[in-house]
Write a protein that holds these residues in place. Structure first.
Motif, mmCIF file in Angstrom:
data_model
loop_
_atom_site.group_PDB
_atom_site.id
_atom_site.type_symbol
_atom_site.label_atom_id
_atom_site.label_comp_id
_atom_site.label_asym_id
_atom_site.label_seq_id
_atom_site.Cartn_x
_atom_site.Cartn_y
_atom_site.Cartn_z
ATOM 1 N N ILE A 86 0.840 -1.204 0.000
ATOM 2 C CA ILE A 86 0.000 0.000 0.000
ATOM 3 C C ILE A 86 0.872 1.251 0.000
ATOM 4 N N GLU A 87 1.889 1.274 0.846
ATOM 5 C CA GLU A 87 2.779 2.438 0.930
ATOM 6 C C GLU A 87 3.505 2.685 -0.386
ATOM 7 N N GLU A 88 3.867 1.615 -1.081
ATOM 8 C CA GLU A 88 4.601 1.744 -2.339
ATOM 9 C C GLU A 88 3.693 2.059 -3.524
ATOM 10 N N SER A 89 2.383 2.040 -3.304
ATOM 11 C CA SER A 89 1.434 2.305 -4.394
ATOM 12 C C SER A 89 1.177 3.795 -4.595
ATOM 13 N N LEU A 90 1.822 4.643 -3.815
ATOM 14 C CA LEU A 90 1.561 6.081 -3.860
ATOM 15 C C LEU A 90 1.712 6.640 -5.276
ATOM 16 N N GLU A 91 0.707 7.361 -5.716
ATOM 17 C CA GLU A 91 0.739 8.002 -7.027
ATOM 18 C C GLU A 91 -0.098 9.264 -6.987
ATOM 19 N N ARG A 92 0.059 10.108 -7.964
ATOM 20 C CA ARG A 92 -0.730 11.335 -8.050
ATOM 21 C C ARG A 92 -1.723 11.204 -9.206
ATOM 22 N N VAL A 93 -2.929 11.653 -8.938
ATOM 23 C CA VAL A 93 -3.966 11.685 -9.976
ATOM 24 C C VAL A 93 -4.181 13.138 -10.360
ATOM 25 N N TYR A 94 -4.124 13.416 -11.657
ATOM 26 C CA TYR A 94 -4.209 14.787 -12.166
ATOM 27 C C TYR A 94 -5.557 15.024 -12.832
ATOM 28 N N ASP A 95 -6.113 16.209 -12.597
ATOM 29 C CA ASP A 95 -7.319 16.569 -13.327
ATOM 30 C C ASP A 95 -6.933 17.184 -14.667
ATOM 31 N N ARG A 96 -7.913 17.603 -15.438
ATOM 32 C CA ARG A 96 -7.658 18.079 -16.802
ATOM 33 C C ARG A 96 -6.877 19.382 -16.845
ATOM 34 N N ASP A 97 -6.820 20.097 -15.710
ATOM 35 C CA ASP A 97 -6.087 21.356 -15.653
ATOM 36 C C ASP A 97 -4.726 21.230 -14.984
ATOM 37 N N GLY A 98 -4.379 20.023 -14.563
ATOM 38 C CA GLY A 98 -3.078 19.804 -13.956
ATOM 39 C C GLY A 98 -3.047 19.794 -12.448
ATOM 40 N N ALA A 99 -4.164 20.131 -11.782
ATOM 41 C CA ALA A 99 -4.229 20.025 -10.319
ATOM 42 C C ALA A 99 -4.253 18.540 -9.952
ATOM 43 N N SER A 100 -3.684 18.202 -8.799
ATOM 44 C CA SER A 100 -3.546 16.785 -8.489
ATOM 45 C C SER A 100 -3.769 16.487 -7.018
ATOM 46 N N MET A 101 -3.938 15.193 -6.736
ATOM 47 C CA MET A 101 -4.072 14.676 -5.381
ATOM 48 C C MET A 101 -3.245 13.404 -5.265
ATOM 49 N N PHE A 154 -2.706 9.646 -3.958
ATOM 50 C CA PHE A 154 -3.534 8.525 -3.531
ATOM 51 C C PHE A 154 -2.676 7.294 -3.290
ATOM 52 N N LEU A 155 -3.112 6.484 -2.351
ATOM 53 C CA LEU A 155 -2.597 5.132 -2.182
ATOM 54 C C LEU A 155 -3.612 4.181 -2.806
#
Length: 304
Positions: free
Chosen positions: A10-25, A27-28
């Motif tokens: 789970i810890e190694e699954s960290l990634e960022r999800v980007y919206d269409r304008d480049g803002a991101s969050m 997530f695990l």
């Protein structure tokens, strides 16, 4: 699989999800479902499938921003048979963030809450324990989820509502797709006498009736006076004025940007102020198709 290995994955699954304008969050991911990148999450999720459960443990299950804080407060008062403000907050009883050492400290009967899909929980919970399931109009959910994500410091999201709406429609938000969530839970609760469905819209129309409904389900029917007192204490305005909404008494500004908190408007159909006609129609199409087999009597219609 040992929980240490699950935790590591789970810890190694960290990634960022980007919206269409480049803002991101950030997530695990676990079992192909995205989760918020919170400190205790990997540890708690890794042990969730072997959660030690008592027969009198109770569970409130809901998709994010569907009224979990609200119903946790109501139900906690009913369990105590007192219309008194509960000192703790629902996050301290939230399975996704509850560590083993904290779990052992909780008094019985324990009232847990969670946003996870049912297959994350032990089978005994789904077949034996009492579950209160909260349903809310997805149009209001996406608006509330946006304000929550924008205001919560840990989410790191600074995007616009239209871009967030697209993430919701593309099933890229924390805890997964709303419609998948509703369908999976419906299969568990539809024929289960241990499950009670509470609709956010119905509770908003008549909270005292909902208090009675939950009390009867718990086997603790309140007196008319107690139900009235609990309903009064748990109105949105009173919750916002008197209820602490941070874990373990952390400061407000450690969790939220200025002018944000868990308590926003608490109203029904605020989506009309946010969604465009096109967005509303797209959501209507999903409600008609994706919720076609979900028999929850939600108090809203696509014509609203």
């Amino acid at each position: 699989m040992a929980h240490e290995q699950i935790k590591k994955e789970i810890e190694e699954s960290l990634e960022r999800v980007y919206d269409r304008d480049g803002a991101s969050m950030p997530f695990l991911k676990y079992k192909d479902v995205p989760f918020p990148n919170m400190p205790a999450l990997a540890e708690a999720l890794s042990r969730l499938h072997v959660l030690p459960v008592y027969e009198d443990d109770l569970f409130i299950c809901a998709y994010p921003c569907s009224g979990t804080h609200w119903m946790w407060e109501v139900t906690s008062m009913l369990l105590r048979n007192k219309a008194e403000r509960i000192k703790g907050v629902k996050e301290e009883y939230m399975l996704e963030f509850l560590l083993a050492n904290k779990l052992a400290e909780l008094p019985r009967p324990r009232l847990f809450n969670t946003h996870v899909q049912p297959h994350f929980l032990p089978e005994t919970v789904l077949s034996r324990n009492k579950i209160i399931f909260i349903a809310r109009n997805p149009k209001d959910v996406v608006v509330s989820f946006y304000k929550h994500s924008f205001g919560l410091i840990a989410s790191e999201y600074n995007g616009t509502f239209p871009s967030f709406f697209e993430l919701f429609m593309e099933k890229k938000l924390a805890f997964g797709d709303y419609f998948e969530y509703m369908n999976k839970w419906w299969k568990i609760i539809k024929d289960n006498p241990n499950c009670l469905v509470v609709c956010y819209e119905e509770a908003s129309q008549n909270l005292q009736k909902t208090v009675h409904k939950i009390g009867e389900f718990l086997g603790r029917p309140p007196t008319p006076q107690l139900a009235s007192d609990i309903a009064e204490l748990c109105t949105f305005d009173n919750m916002k004025k008197t209820k602490n909404a941070t874990m373990y008494n952390f400061k407000q500004d450690e969790f939220w940007k200025p002018n944000f908190s868990f308590y926003r408007k608490g109203k029904v159909a605020t989506w009309k102020e946010w969604l465009t006609v096109s967005q509303s129609e797209r959501m209507d199409d999903l409600i008609k198709t994706e919720l076609a087999d979900v028999g929850i009597p939600m108090i809203f219609s696509i014509q609203e």
